[in-house]
Write a protein that holds these residues in place. Structure first.
Motif: not given
Lengths: 199, 199
Positions: A80, A82, A87-88, A90-91, A94
Protein backbone atom coordinates in the motif's frame (compact mmCIF):
# COMPACT_ATOMS: atom_id res chain seq x y z
CA UNK A 1 14.34 -11.92 -2.42
CA UNK A 2 10.59 -12.16 -1.85
CA UNK A 3 9.43 -14.84 0.64
CA UNK A 4 7.54 -16.70 -2.12
CA UNK A 5 10.81 -17.60 -3.85
CA UNK A 6 12.23 -19.15 -0.69
CA UNK A 7 8.98 -21.01 -0.14
CA UNK A 8 8.93 -22.44 -3.62
CA UNK A 9 12.54 -23.63 -3.52
CA UNK A 10 12.09 -25.23 -0.11
CA UNK A 11 8.90 -26.95 -1.24
CA UNK A 12 9.90 -27.72 -4.77
CA UNK A 13 7.76 -30.85 -5.06
CA UNK A 14 4.56 -28.82 -5.38
CA UNK A 15 3.74 -26.33 -8.10
CA UNK A 16 2.72 -22.85 -6.89
CA UNK A 17 -0.85 -23.56 -8.08
CA UNK A 18 -0.98 -26.81 -6.11
CA UNK A 19 0.42 -25.08 -3.02
CA UNK A 20 -2.15 -22.32 -3.30
CA UNK A 21 -4.94 -24.89 -3.60
CA UNK A 22 -3.65 -26.68 -0.54
CA UNK A 23 -3.41 -23.50 1.55
CA UNK A 24 -6.97 -22.55 0.64
CA UNK A 25 -8.20 -26.00 1.62
CA UNK A 26 -6.47 -25.69 5.00
CA UNK A 27 -8.09 -22.29 5.66
CA UNK A 28 -11.50 -23.65 4.59
CA UNK A 29 -11.10 -26.57 6.97
CA UNK A 30 -10.05 -24.21 9.77
CA UNK A 31 -13.23 -22.21 9.23
CA UNK A 32 -15.34 -25.36 9.22
CA UNK A 33 -13.97 -27.20 12.25
CA UNK A 34 -11.52 -24.92 14.09
CA UNK A 35 -7.89 -25.59 14.91
CA UNK A 36 -8.29 -28.28 17.56
CA UNK A 37 -10.52 -30.50 15.40
CA UNK A 38 -8.50 -30.03 12.22
CA UNK A 39 -6.45 -33.15 11.45
CA UNK A 40 -3.65 -33.80 8.98
CA UNK A 41 -5.80 -36.73 7.78
CA UNK A 42 -8.60 -34.33 6.87
CA UNK A 43 -6.18 -32.02 5.04
CA UNK A 44 -4.73 -34.99 3.15
CA UNK A 45 -8.21 -36.24 2.19
CA UNK A 46 -9.49 -32.81 1.16
CA UNK A 47 -6.44 -32.05 -0.97
CA UNK A 48 -5.81 -35.61 -2.20
CA UNK A 49 -2.27 -35.48 -0.83
CA UNK A 50 -0.43 -38.01 1.25
CA UNK A 51 0.17 -37.22 4.92
CA UNK A 52 3.85 -37.96 4.31
CA UNK A 53 3.97 -35.09 1.79
CA UNK A 54 2.27 -32.72 4.21
CA UNK A 55 4.68 -33.55 7.04
CA UNK A 56 7.70 -33.42 4.73
CA UNK A 57 6.77 -29.99 3.38
CA UNK A 58 5.40 -28.26 6.50
CA UNK A 59 6.81 -30.18 9.46
CA UNK A 60 3.48 -30.29 11.30
CA UNK A 61 -0.03 -28.94 11.76
CA UNK A 62 0.97 -25.65 13.49
CA UNK A 63 3.41 -24.77 10.70
CA UNK A 64 1.00 -25.79 7.93
CA UNK A 65 -1.83 -23.73 9.45
CA UNK A 66 0.33 -20.63 10.03
CA UNK A 67 1.81 -20.78 6.51
CA UNK A 68 -1.62 -21.29 4.93
CA UNK A 69 -3.02 -18.26 6.77
CA UNK A 70 -0.08 -16.14 5.71
CA UNK A 71 -0.24 -17.19 2.05
CA UNK A 72 -4.02 -16.69 1.89
CA UNK A 73 -3.84 -13.18 3.34
CA UNK A 74 -5.34 -10.93 0.69
CA UNK A 75 -3.44 -7.76 1.64
CA UNK A 76 0.22 -7.00 2.16
CA UNK A 77 0.62 -3.67 4.02
CA UNK A 78 3.97 -2.96 2.34
CA UNK A 79 2.23 -2.90 -1.06
CA UNK A 80 0.00 0.00 0.00
CA UNK A 81 1.47 3.34 -0.98
CA UNK A 82 -0.93 6.29 -1.11
CA UNK A 83 1.71 8.92 -0.35
CA UNK A 84 0.82 9.55 3.32
CA UNK A 85 0.80 7.38 6.42
CA UNK A 86 -2.79 8.30 7.32
CA UNK A 87 -3.82 7.55 3.73
CA UNK A 88 -2.06 4.18 3.86
CA UNK A 89 -3.82 3.22 7.09
CA UNK A 90 -7.23 4.19 5.72
CA UNK A 91 -6.46 2.25 2.53
CA UNK A 92 -5.55 -0.78 4.65
CA UNK A 93 -8.99 -0.62 6.28
CA UNK A 94 -10.68 -0.21 2.91
CA UNK A 95 -8.89 -3.19 1.35
CA UNK A 96 -9.53 -5.26 4.45
CA UNK A 97 -13.24 -4.52 4.20
CA UNK A 98 -13.29 -5.74 0.59
CA UNK A 99 -11.80 -9.05 1.68
CA UNK A 100 -13.63 -11.69 3.69
CA UNK A 101 -12.99 -9.94 6.97
CA UNK A 102 -16.18 -11.00 8.77
CA UNK A 103 -15.41 -14.67 8.43
CA UNK A 104 -11.81 -13.96 9.35
CA UNK A 105 -12.71 -12.36 12.68
CA UNK A 106 -14.34 -15.61 13.84
CA UNK A 107 -11.41 -17.60 12.51
CA UNK A 108 -8.72 -15.48 14.16
CA UNK A 109 -10.60 -15.44 17.45
CA UNK A 110 -10.75 -19.24 17.53
CA UNK A 111 -7.12 -19.42 16.55
CA UNK A 112 -5.90 -16.98 19.18
CA UNK A 113 -7.67 -19.08 21.84
CA UNK A 114 -5.97 -22.20 20.54
CA UNK A 115 -2.61 -20.38 20.41
CA UNK A 116 -2.68 -19.50 24.09
CA UNK A 117 -3.21 -23.16 24.97
CA UNK A 118 -0.74 -24.60 22.50
CA UNK A 119 2.84 -23.37 22.59
CA UNK A 120 3.81 -24.90 19.20
CA UNK A 121 0.91 -23.14 17.49
CA UNK A 122 1.75 -19.86 19.26
CA UNK A 123 5.36 -20.14 18.06
CA UNK A 124 4.38 -21.07 14.49
CA UNK A 125 1.85 -18.24 14.23
CA UNK A 126 4.35 -15.72 15.51
CA UNK A 127 7.17 -16.89 13.26
CA UNK A 128 5.27 -17.67 10.05
CA UNK A 129 2.32 -15.25 10.18
CA UNK A 130 2.66 -12.39 12.67
CA UNK A 131 6.35 -11.52 12.27
CA UNK A 132 6.27 -11.41 8.43
CA UNK A 133 3.06 -9.36 8.68
CA UNK A 134 4.69 -6.93 11.13
CA UNK A 135 7.74 -6.66 8.88
CA UNK A 136 5.45 -5.73 5.99
CA UNK A 137 3.67 -3.21 8.21
CA UNK A 138 7.03 -1.78 9.30
CA UNK A 139 7.87 -1.05 5.64
CA UNK A 140 4.71 1.03 5.36
CA UNK A 141 5.72 3.00 8.49
CA UNK A 142 9.34 3.31 7.34
CA UNK A 143 8.20 5.01 4.13
CA UNK A 144 6.57 7.71 6.27
CA UNK A 145 9.91 8.23 8.02
CA UNK A 146 11.70 8.34 4.64
CA UNK A 147 9.22 10.95 3.38
CA UNK A 148 9.96 13.08 6.46
CA UNK A 149 6.38 12.70 7.60
CA UNK A 150 7.31 10.92 10.83
CA UNK A 151 10.39 11.61 12.97
CA UNK A 152 12.71 8.63 13.48
CA UNK A 153 12.50 9.17 17.24
CA UNK A 154 8.73 9.67 17.41
CA UNK A 155 7.87 7.67 20.57
CA UNK A 156 4.60 6.35 19.07
CA UNK A 157 6.36 5.03 15.97
CA UNK A 158 7.02 1.58 17.46
CA UNK A 159 3.38 1.34 18.54
CA UNK A 160 1.62 1.78 15.18
CA UNK A 161 0.63 -1.93 14.98
CA UNK A 162 -0.45 -1.91 18.66
CA UNK A 163 -2.72 1.07 17.99
CA UNK A 164 -4.19 -0.29 14.76
CA UNK A 165 -4.82 -3.84 16.02
CA UNK A 166 -5.69 -2.67 19.55
CA UNK A 167 -8.58 -0.56 18.29
CA UNK A 168 -10.04 -3.59 16.50
CA UNK A 169 -9.37 -6.08 19.31
CA UNK A 170 -10.91 -4.01 22.08
CA UNK A 171 -14.18 -3.05 20.40
CA UNK A 172 -15.98 -6.38 21.03
CA UNK A 173 -14.91 -6.29 24.69
CA UNK A 174 -15.62 -2.62 25.36
CA UNK A 175 -18.61 -1.97 23.10
CA UNK A 176 -19.91 -5.52 22.64
CA UNK A 177 -19.71 -5.33 18.83
CA UNK A 178 -17.15 -6.21 16.17
CA UNK A 179 -15.22 -3.42 14.45
CA UNK A 180 -16.57 -2.27 11.09
CA UNK A 181 -14.96 0.04 8.50
CA UNK A 182 -16.70 3.18 9.81
CA UNK A 183 -15.31 2.46 13.29
CA UNK A 184 -11.82 1.68 12.00
CA UNK A 185 -11.60 4.88 9.93
CA UNK A 186 -12.83 6.89 12.92
CA UNK A 187 -10.27 5.23 15.21
CA UNK A 188 -7.43 6.04 12.83
CA UNK A 189 -8.43 9.72 12.68
CA UNK A 190 -9.18 10.08 16.40
CA UNK A 191 -6.29 8.06 17.87
CA UNK A 192 -3.55 7.02 15.45
CA UNK A 193 -3.19 10.28 13.51
CA UNK A 194 -2.88 12.57 16.59
CA UNK A 195 -0.76 10.05 18.53
CA UNK A 196 1.75 10.14 15.66
CA UNK A 197 1.47 13.92 15.31
CA UNK A 198 0.28 13.63 11.69
CA UNK A 199 -2.10 16.21 10.38
CA UNK B 1 -26.43 5.20 45.41
CA UNK B 2 -23.17 3.19 45.25
CA UNK B 3 -23.51 -0.27 43.68
CA UNK B 4 -22.56 -1.99 46.95
CA UNK B 5 -25.80 -0.82 48.61
CA UNK B 6 -27.92 -2.30 45.86
CA UNK B 7 -25.96 -5.53 46.06
CA UNK B 8 -26.45 -5.85 49.81
CA UNK B 9 -30.16 -5.19 49.72
CA UNK B 10 -30.73 -7.65 46.89
CA UNK B 11 -28.72 -10.32 48.66
CA UNK B 12 -29.78 -9.61 52.20
CA UNK B 13 -29.46 -13.21 53.37
CA UNK B 14 -25.65 -13.03 53.40
CA UNK B 15 -23.53 -10.69 55.48
CA UNK B 16 -21.05 -8.56 53.50
CA UNK B 17 -18.18 -10.58 55.10
CA UNK B 18 -19.75 -13.87 54.01
CA UNK B 19 -20.34 -12.48 50.50
CA UNK B 20 -16.74 -11.35 50.27
CA UNK B 21 -15.51 -14.79 51.37
CA UNK B 22 -17.72 -16.41 48.76
CA UNK B 23 -16.51 -14.14 45.95
CA UNK B 24 -12.89 -14.85 46.83
CA UNK B 25 -13.56 -18.59 46.81
CA UNK B 26 -15.14 -18.31 43.34
CA UNK B 27 -12.12 -16.41 41.98
CA UNK B 28 -9.74 -18.94 43.58
CA UNK B 29 -11.67 -21.79 41.96
CA UNK B 30 -11.61 -20.00 38.61
CA UNK B 31 -7.83 -19.72 38.83
CA UNK B 32 -7.53 -23.39 39.76
CA UNK B 33 -9.81 -25.02 37.19
CA UNK B 34 -10.97 -22.34 34.70
CA UNK B 35 -14.51 -21.34 33.82
CA UNK B 36 -15.61 -24.46 31.94
CA UNK B 37 -14.64 -26.88 34.71
CA UNK B 38 -15.95 -24.72 37.55
CA UNK B 39 -19.20 -26.15 38.94
CA UNK B 40 -21.78 -24.70 41.31
CA UNK B 41 -21.27 -27.91 43.32
CA UNK B 42 -17.59 -27.06 43.78
CA UNK B 43 -18.47 -23.47 44.82
CA UNK B 44 -21.05 -24.80 47.30
CA UNK B 45 -18.57 -27.29 48.75
CA UNK B 46 -15.69 -24.81 48.97
CA UNK B 47 -17.83 -22.16 50.66
CA UNK B 48 -20.02 -24.53 52.69
CA UNK B 49 -23.17 -23.04 51.10
CA UNK B 50 -26.16 -24.80 49.59
CA UNK B 51 -26.52 -24.74 45.83
CA UNK B 52 -30.07 -23.41 46.35
CA UNK B 53 -28.62 -20.33 48.08
CA UNK B 54 -26.14 -19.76 45.27
CA UNK B 55 -28.81 -19.97 42.56
CA UNK B 56 -31.24 -17.81 44.57
CA UNK B 57 -28.67 -15.08 45.10
CA UNK B 58 -26.84 -15.05 41.77
CA UNK B 59 -29.18 -16.72 39.28
CA UNK B 60 -26.46 -18.86 37.72
CA UNK B 61 -22.78 -19.56 37.19
CA UNK B 62 -22.15 -16.74 34.64
CA UNK B 63 -23.66 -14.11 36.97
CA UNK B 64 -21.88 -15.48 40.05
CA UNK B 65 -18.52 -15.50 38.26
CA UNK B 66 -18.93 -12.00 36.79
CA UNK B 67 -20.06 -10.53 40.14
CA UNK B 68 -17.23 -12.25 42.01
CA UNK B 69 -14.64 -10.84 39.58
CA UNK B 70 -16.10 -7.36 39.90
CA UNK B 71 -16.23 -7.43 43.69
CA UNK B 72 -12.69 -8.81 43.98
CA UNK B 73 -11.23 -6.10 41.72
CA UNK B 74 -8.68 -4.28 43.84
CA UNK B 75 -8.86 -0.93 42.03
CA UNK B 76 -11.73 1.35 41.07
CA UNK B 77 -10.57 3.88 38.43
CA UNK B 78 -13.06 6.51 39.68
CA UNK B 79 -11.26 6.55 43.07
CA UNK B 80 -7.99 7.65 41.48
CA UNK B 81 -7.59 11.41 41.49
CA UNK B 82 -4.07 12.75 41.06
CA UNK B 83 -5.18 16.05 39.51
CA UNK B 84 -4.29 15.25 35.88
CA UNK B 85 -5.52 12.66 33.40
CA UNK B 86 -2.00 11.48 32.53
CA UNK B 87 -1.25 11.24 36.25
CA UNK B 88 -4.42 9.20 36.84
CA UNK B 89 -3.55 6.75 34.05
CA UNK B 90 -0.01 6.27 35.38
CA UNK B 91 -1.42 5.78 38.88
CA UNK B 92 -3.81 3.15 37.51
CA UNK B 93 -0.84 1.22 36.12
CA UNK B 94 1.05 1.58 39.41
CA UNK B 95 -1.87 0.31 41.52
CA UNK B 96 -2.50 -2.50 39.06
CA UNK B 97 1.10 -3.60 39.37
CA UNK B 98 0.77 -3.78 43.17
CA UNK B 99 -2.21 -6.11 42.80
CA UNK B 100 -2.06 -9.70 41.61
CA UNK B 101 -1.97 -8.74 37.98
CA UNK B 102 0.22 -11.59 36.72
CA UNK B 103 -2.21 -14.25 37.92
CA UNK B 104 -5.09 -12.14 36.60
CA UNK B 105 -3.73 -12.05 33.06
CA UNK B 106 -3.95 -15.85 32.84
CA UNK B 107 -7.38 -15.78 34.44
CA UNK B 108 -8.82 -13.12 32.14
CA UNK B 109 -7.35 -14.82 29.07
CA UNK B 110 -9.09 -18.08 29.94
CA UNK B 111 -12.29 -16.22 30.70
CA UNK B 112 -12.34 -14.25 27.46
CA UNK B 113 -11.87 -17.56 25.66
CA UNK B 114 -14.91 -18.98 27.46
CA UNK B 115 -16.92 -15.79 26.89
CA UNK B 116 -16.66 -15.98 23.11
CA UNK B 117 -18.05 -19.52 23.19
CA UNK B 118 -20.76 -18.92 25.79
CA UNK B 119 -23.27 -16.15 25.18
CA UNK B 120 -24.63 -16.13 28.77
CA UNK B 121 -21.13 -15.64 30.16
CA UNK B 122 -20.38 -12.93 27.59
CA UNK B 123 -23.58 -11.10 28.59
CA UNK B 124 -22.95 -11.48 32.33
CA UNK B 125 -19.36 -10.28 32.03
CA UNK B 126 -20.39 -7.26 30.02
CA UNK B 127 -23.28 -6.32 32.31
CA UNK B 128 -21.78 -7.11 35.72
CA UNK B 129 -18.05 -6.55 35.20
CA UNK B 130 -17.12 -4.58 32.06
CA UNK B 131 -19.89 -1.97 32.00
CA UNK B 132 -19.52 -0.98 35.68
CA UNK B 133 -15.74 -0.86 35.16
CA UNK B 134 -16.15 1.36 32.08
CA UNK B 135 -18.55 3.62 34.00
CA UNK B 136 -15.91 4.01 36.72
CA UNK B 137 -13.27 4.72 34.06
CA UNK B 138 -15.59 7.29 32.43
CA UNK B 139 -15.74 9.19 35.75
CA UNK B 140 -11.96 9.48 35.71
CA UNK B 141 -12.07 10.85 32.13
CA UNK B 142 -15.02 13.15 32.92
CA UNK B 143 -13.00 14.81 35.69
CA UNK B 144 -10.40 15.76 33.06
CA UNK B 145 -13.18 17.40 31.03
CA UNK B 146 -14.47 19.19 34.15
CA UNK B 147 -10.98 20.49 34.90
CA UNK B 148 -10.76 21.86 31.35
CA UNK B 149 -7.88 19.52 30.58
CA UNK B 150 -9.78 17.71 27.82
CA UNK B 151 -12.27 19.26 25.37
CA UNK B 152 -15.78 17.75 25.46
CA UNK B 153 -15.57 17.18 21.71
CA UNK B 154 -12.04 15.72 21.66
CA UNK B 155 -12.45 12.84 19.16
CA UNK B 156 -10.16 10.54 21.15
CA UNK B 157 -12.14 11.01 24.36
CA UNK B 158 -14.49 8.07 23.73
CA UNK B 159 -11.49 5.85 22.97
CA UNK B 160 -9.51 6.18 26.21
CA UNK B 161 -10.44 2.64 27.38
CA UNK B 162 -9.73 1.24 23.90
CA UNK B 163 -6.27 2.81 23.97
CA UNK B 164 -5.43 1.73 27.52
CA UNK B 165 -6.68 -1.86 27.20
CA UNK B 166 -5.60 -2.15 23.56
CA UNK B 167 -1.97 -1.48 24.45
CA UNK B 168 -2.06 -4.29 27.01
CA UNK B 169 -4.01 -6.77 24.87
CA UNK B 170 -1.85 -6.44 21.78
CA UNK B 171 1.58 -6.81 23.38
CA UNK B 172 1.48 -10.63 23.71
CA UNK B 173 0.36 -10.94 20.07
CA UNK B 174 2.72 -8.35 18.57
CA UNK B 175 5.80 -8.71 20.80
CA UNK B 176 5.22 -12.20 22.20
CA UNK B 177 5.41 -11.01 25.81
CA UNK B 178 2.91 -9.85 28.44
CA UNK B 179 2.69 -6.16 29.29
CA UNK B 180 4.64 -5.02 32.36
CA UNK B 181 4.52 -1.67 34.19
CA UNK B 182 7.47 -0.20 32.27
CA UNK B 183 5.70 -0.98 28.99
CA UNK B 184 2.35 0.37 30.20
CA UNK B 185 3.85 3.66 31.40
CA UNK B 186 5.71 4.01 28.09
CA UNK B 187 2.53 3.31 26.12
CA UNK B 188 0.59 5.97 28.03
CA UNK B 189 3.26 8.60 27.34
CA UNK B 190 3.85 7.62 23.71
CA UNK B 191 0.27 6.97 22.60
CA UNK B 192 -2.48 8.02 25.02
CA UNK B 193 -1.09 11.40 26.07
CA UNK B 194 -0.44 12.71 22.51
CA UNK B 195 -3.64 11.14 21.11
CA UNK B 196 -5.59 13.15 23.71
CA UNK B 197 -3.50 16.27 23.12
CA UNK B 198 -2.36 16.35 26.77
CA UNK B 199 1.08 17.68 27.54
Amino acid sequence: MPPETTTTSRRSRLTPERERELYEAVVDLLREVGYEALTMDAVAARTRSSKATLYRQWKGKPELVATALRQCKPISPADIDTGSLAGDLHELVRLHDESEVKRDQELMRGLSHAAFQNVELFRALRELLIEPELASFAELVQRAVDRGELAVDNPARAFVPHMVFGGALTRPIIEGIDPDPEYSHRYIDAVVVPALGLS
